[in-house]
Design an enzyme around this catalytic site. Structure first.
Site, PDB file in Angstrom:
ATOM      1  N   GLU A 122     -13.244 -11.691  83.161  1.00  0.00           N
ATOM      2  CA  GLU A 122     -13.255 -11.720  81.699  1.00  0.00           C
ATOM      3  C   GLU A 122     -14.452 -10.950  81.130  1.00  0.00           C
ATOM      4  OE1 GLU A 122     -12.967 -15.802  80.545  1.00  0.00           O
ATOM      5  OE2 GLU A 122     -10.882 -15.941  81.156  1.00  0.00           O
ATOM      6  N   GLU A 253      -5.231 -16.881  86.355  1.00  0.00           N
ATOM      7  CA  GLU A 253      -5.705 -18.249  86.188  1.00  0.00           C
ATOM      8  C   GLU A 253      -4.832 -18.990  85.172  1.00  0.00           C
ATOM      9  OE1 GLU A 253      -9.787 -18.478  85.068  1.00  0.00           O
ATOM     10  OE2 GLU A 253     -10.472 -17.136  86.652  1.00  0.00           O
TER      11      GLU A 253
END
Length: 359
Positions: A122, A253
């Site tokens: 991220e 995820e």
């Protein structure tokens, strides 16, 4: 003491075959192996646990040598992590990337089946703007190092992303590079976070794959019965908007917290069991999403420490069909992605790791 989070569910798919040839991931279920705790079992015991649960793939946040040696000869396939803290060095020159790959990947092959390198997590949308700038050159240098070592066909380079605003100038060149080398787009998709942040306006049943009226998306004229599919299709739509309509999406995820702070709505064992169990059932149906029906799915806060499927003693945290090593007291055994399938924000920001799914 962290007691119930060291392994998270992931799913892997043979969809990698177009990238990695006969070296593609061969399993369906896998786990992300988190190791920040003070009561974790020996790594050798983890190998035994994974085999008992018939899990063939894992993803780790680093490239710990002791861990990689423990998995030698196990047949379990691994995605190693190249942490955010290394990206600046990797971007400077190919020599540093070459040294990292030799030290952390090449020396363990072929005994330990390393099948991928995840660069950072991220990055785009994060607070460190310098990392935004170095992600692409780091990815190129690592890939070039793998190519020169004749490993690029066996080991894939990727980088997981969450929802982020104002990152297109950095995201598009990265997508162009990943498109050139055949890497899918990795996203972190968390209906749990969307519900936690707005429980007054999001139907819990919609987030948990339970019966609900669903949401009609007027733009696409599609109906969504669950938030997970809406989040995935939002990623596909965002890719289309910038010219990458043929790029595959992989959820790196997802998951649901089994326990949380007082202000973290929905973080319960019951909801975690329901979400993960229903997600697993949905994947086993081998169907696509409303927006991509032919893309078949192959079978911090307190909540941050409670996404685990297994406890540190090897027992299951809650039952969705896996087997632990010991008896359990559980029930028997980048771009804005808004605007598809939900009037609320479809948050992709992640806490912990859970599922790795090819769609």
């Amino acid at each position: 003491m962290l007691s119930s989070f060291f392994l998270w569910l992931l799913l892997f798919s043979p969809l990698f075959s177009h990238v990695l040839g006969d070296k593609a991931f061969t399993g369906t279920y896998g786990v992300k192996y988190g190791r920040i705790a003070d009561n974790l079992p020996p790594q050798e015991s983890v190998v035994t646990l994974l085999k008992a649960a018939k899990i063939k793939n894992i993803r780790i946040y680093d490239a710990g040598h002791k861990l990689l040696r423990a998995f030698k000869g196990s047949g379990i396939e691994i995605v190693v992590g190249l942490g955010n803290e290394f990206l600046k060095d990797m971007s400077v020159g190919e020599d540093k990337a070459m040294s990292w790959v030799k030290e952390n990947v090449q020396q363990f092959l072929p005994g330990t089946k390393i099948r991928g390198i995840a660069l950072g997590n991220e990055i785009l949308g994060g607070t460190d703007m310098e990392l935004w700038q170095v992600l692409l050159p780091a990815a190129k240098n690592v890939y070039n190092a793998l190519s020169k070592l004749d490993l690029a066909k066996d080991v894939q380079v990727s980088s997981p992303h969450s929802e982020a605003e104002d990152v297109l100038p950095y995201m598009k060149p990265l997508l162009q590079f990943f498109s050139q080398i055949g890497t899918p787009f990795f996203i972190n998709a968390y209906p749990f976070l969307a519900y936690k942040n707005d429980p007054q306006h999001i139907d819990l049943n919609y987030a948990l794959f339970l019966k609900n009226p669903g949401i009609y998306d007027a733009k696409t004229k599609l109906h969504y019965s669950n938030m997970f599919e809406a989040q995935v299709d939002a990623a596909y739509a965002a890719l289309e908007q910038v010219g990458f309509d043929k790029m595959d999406v992989i959820v790196s995820e997802t998951g649901w917290a089994s326990h949380g702070d007082g202000n973290e709505a929905g973080a319960t064992i019951k909801n975690a069991r329901t979400y993960n169990g229903n997600l697993r059932k949905r994947l086993l149906k081998k169907k696509g999403t409303p927006y991509r029906p032919k893309k078949v799915v192959k079978p911090g806060p307190t909540s941050e420490r409670n996404f685990g499927l297994f406890k540190a003693d090897g027992s299951i945290a809650y039952d969705i069909g896996f087997t632990g090593l010991v008896p359990s007291s559980s029930t028997s055994s980048f771009l804005s992605f808004k605007g598809i399938g939900s009037s609320s924000m479809m948050a992709f920001t992640s806490f912990a790791a859970f599922l790795f799914i090819a769609l």
